[in-house]
Design a protein around this motif. Sequence first.
Motif, PDB file in Angstrom:
ATOM      1  N   ALA A  29       0.837  -1.202   0.000  1.00 29.70           N
ATOM      2  CA  ALA A  29       0.000   0.000   0.000  1.00 29.70           C
ATOM      3  C   ALA A  29       0.876   1.259   0.000  1.00 29.70           C
ATOM      4  O   ALA A  29       2.088   1.184  -0.123  1.00 29.70           O
ATOM      5  N   GLY A  30       0.200   2.405   0.135  1.00 29.84           N
ATOM      6  CA  GLY A  30       1.008   3.622   0.006  1.00 29.84           C
ATOM      7  C   GLY A  30       0.450   4.848   0.684  1.00 29.84           C
ATOM      8  O   GLY A  30       0.661   5.963   0.219  1.00 29.84           O
ATOM      9  N   VAL A  31      -0.290   4.702   1.805  1.00 24.32           N
ATOM     10  CA  VAL A  31      -0.831   5.864   2.507  1.00 24.32           C
ATOM     11  C   VAL A  31      -0.144   6.006   3.860  1.00 24.32           C
ATOM     12  O   VAL A  31      -0.180   5.084   4.672  1.00 24.32           O
ATOM     13  N   LEU A  35      -7.922  10.223  -3.247  1.00 27.60           N
ATOM     14  CA  LEU A  35      -8.358   8.822  -3.314  1.00 27.60           C
ATOM     15  C   LEU A  35      -9.885   8.753  -3.362  1.00 27.60           C
ATOM     16  O   LEU A  35     -10.566   9.593  -2.779  1.00 27.60           O
ATOM     17  N   SER A  95      -6.499   4.952  -6.343  1.00 31.92           N
ATOM     18  CA  SER A  95      -5.374   5.575  -5.624  1.00 31.92           C
ATOM     19  C   SER A  95      -4.270   5.864  -6.627  1.00 31.92           C
ATOM     20  O   SER A  95      -4.455   5.675  -7.841  1.00 31.92           O
ATOM     21  N   LEU A  96      -3.136   6.297  -6.182  1.00 29.84           N
ATOM     22  CA  LEU A  96      -2.054   6.649  -7.101  1.00 29.84           C
ATOM     23  C   LEU A  96      -0.709   6.490  -6.420  1.00 29.84           C
ATOM     24  O   LEU A  96      -0.641   6.291  -5.215  1.00 29.84           O
ATOM     25  N   ARG A  97       0.354   6.586  -7.208  1.00 26.72           N
ATOM     26  CA  ARG A  97       1.712   6.574  -6.678  1.00 26.72           C
ATOM     27  C   ARG A  97       2.471   7.843  -7.051  1.00 26.72           C
ATOM     28  O   ARG A  97       3.380   8.264  -6.361  1.00 26.72           O
ATOM     29  N   ARG A 148      -2.767   3.545  -8.930  1.00 25.46           N
ATOM     30  CA  ARG A 148      -2.936   2.278  -8.228  1.00 25.46           C
ATOM     31  C   ARG A 148      -4.429   2.103  -8.037  1.00 25.46           C
ATOM     32  O   ARG A 148      -5.088   2.959  -7.423  1.00 25.46           O
ATOM     33  N   ALA A 187      -6.906  -3.951   3.937  1.00 25.42           N
ATOM     34  CA  ALA A 187      -6.255  -2.743   3.411  1.00 25.42           C
ATOM     35  C   ALA A 187      -7.188  -1.546   3.297  1.00 25.42           C
ATOM     36  O   ALA A 187      -6.738  -0.437   3.029  1.00 25.42           O
ATOM     37  N   THR A 188      -8.475  -1.735   3.539  1.00 24.38           N
ATOM     38  CA  THR A 188      -9.458  -0.671   3.309  1.00 24.38           C
ATOM     39  C   THR A 188      -9.165   0.589   4.111  1.00 24.38           C
ATOM     40  O   THR A 188      -9.509   1.690   3.698  1.00 24.38           O
ATOM     41  N   GLY A 189      -8.523   0.402   5.300  1.00 28.23           N
ATOM     42  CA  GLY A 189      -8.258   1.596   6.112  1.00 28.23           C
ATOM     43  C   GLY A 189      -6.867   2.152   5.890  1.00 28.23           C
ATOM     44  O   GLY A 189      -6.500   3.157   6.492  1.00 28.23           O
ATOM     45  N   ALA A 190      -6.075   1.483   5.026  1.00 28.16           N
ATOM     46  CA  ALA A 190      -4.697   1.907   4.724  1.00 28.16           C
ATOM     47  C   ALA A 190      -3.855   2.015   5.998  1.00 28.16           C
ATOM     48  O   ALA A 190      -3.113   2.967   6.203  1.00 28.16           O
ATOM     49  N   TYR A 193      -8.592   8.094   9.977  1.00 30.19           N
ATOM     50  CA  TYR A 193      -7.925   7.912   8.690  1.00 30.19           C
ATOM     51  C   TYR A 193      -6.570   8.616   8.655  1.00 30.19           C
ATOM     52  O   TYR A 193      -5.575   8.043   8.210  1.00 30.19           O
TER      53      TYR A 193
END
Length: 390
Positions: free
Chosen positions: A45-47, A199, A212-214, A220, A294-297, A385
């Motif tokens: 993931a990435g958050v 997001l 999402s994105l990178r 993503r 992963a829903t909550g990052a 979050y």
Amino acid sequence: MRTQVGIVGAGPAGLLLSHLLHLEGIRSVVLEARSREYVEQRVRAGVLEQGTVELLTDTGLGDRLHREGLVHHGVELRFEGEGHRIDLSALTGGRTITIYGQQEVVKDLIAARERDGGDIRFEVEDVAVDGLKTDRPTIAFTHDGEHGTLECDVIAGCDGFHGICRPSIPAGELTEYDRTYPFGWLGILARAAPSSDELIYVNHPRGFALSSLRSPEIVRLYLQCEPDEDVDRWSDERIWEELHTRLATTDGDYELTEGPIFEKGVAALRSFVVEPMQYGRLFLAGDAAHIVPATGAKGLNLAVADVRRLSEGLVQLFGSGRSDLLEDYSRACLRRVWRVQHFSWWMTSMLHRFGDDRYQHKLQISELEYVTSSTAAATTLAENYVGLPL
Ligand code: APR
Ligand code: PHB
């Protein structure tokens, strides 16, 4: 060999712990089963929560993060073809999230350990811990065909969910709590310009989707699928078609930009916690002790919170010989772990399709309408979050 802290696993938990200990003059050795290339390329993931960004910045790991990370002040919940923005910063006194791939954090950590003369052994095999209830626990391993034994004061089990540390604790000493979900996520990375600045989490009758994105060139995206979905049955065309369908808005304003997909994979969703997070001189941190959907990052951020607390306890132990922080490690971590478990389960329950349960779907829509219209409910989502203070 002899060290103060033996660390099993060079994921974010193990590497950050080694870094934090180094800053306090405490020696550690990190033993990792995979190669450096593998752990640096492993897509996750990435958050990053605000607290995670602050900790990385305060400990000298902020340069590339601040140069390449994307700061977001809001997130969108989309349902019944309409988007609703949650203003994270306005609801949390200005706190934000930062989009920065987990593997970038891992690369920065390995580079910092290398710069500071850190001892990381990649591609080790036959790792086994022993003497956990003594004051000289050991880690046996094979590296480059040679057997070695690392004698430590303390062992940190940062070897993830499938590691050897947690299973090394005698049966009956631990209590496991888990929940599996009847779905998984099909995730892609594609070279395309992001179709939104923030997001987008989608509740759709065909299933959940996440945009999402990178970076400004790489997106993503995720689709809810079967837990054992065969990714080979998903052509790029089929993936884009399904993303268009689930992300579409009734006003037709939203346009999803496609691009070449260069990575795709399926991951199951599960919630898991083990209590306590300690056995003798073995301390579990990160995915070795808990997993969140992963829903909550939250996965990476929770691992960071664990090792921050563990390093404080180890600094106290090696500094003054006192162990009250270490003795409180498990209780203190689990308080945050269960908060994050609840938030991740709640986000997952609100946003995914649970078969043909129409009553559940109606409840979800009612909850989404409430979260996106009530400041109190939106604040609950926002503060969890962006991350509750560490
Ligand atoms: N010996 C040595 N290393 C091992 C062993 C073993 N027997 N078993 C596993 N490892 C290594 C894995 O190869 C991996 O690199 O331990 C590391 C564990 O890293 P992660 O799984 O990334 O776990 P953690 O550091 O706790 O980070 C949690 O990772 O999975 C994501 O969503 C999760 O974001 C969260 C983060
Ligand atoms: C991601 O960017 O990979 C991502 C973002 C938010 C999530 C999960 C994953 O909830």
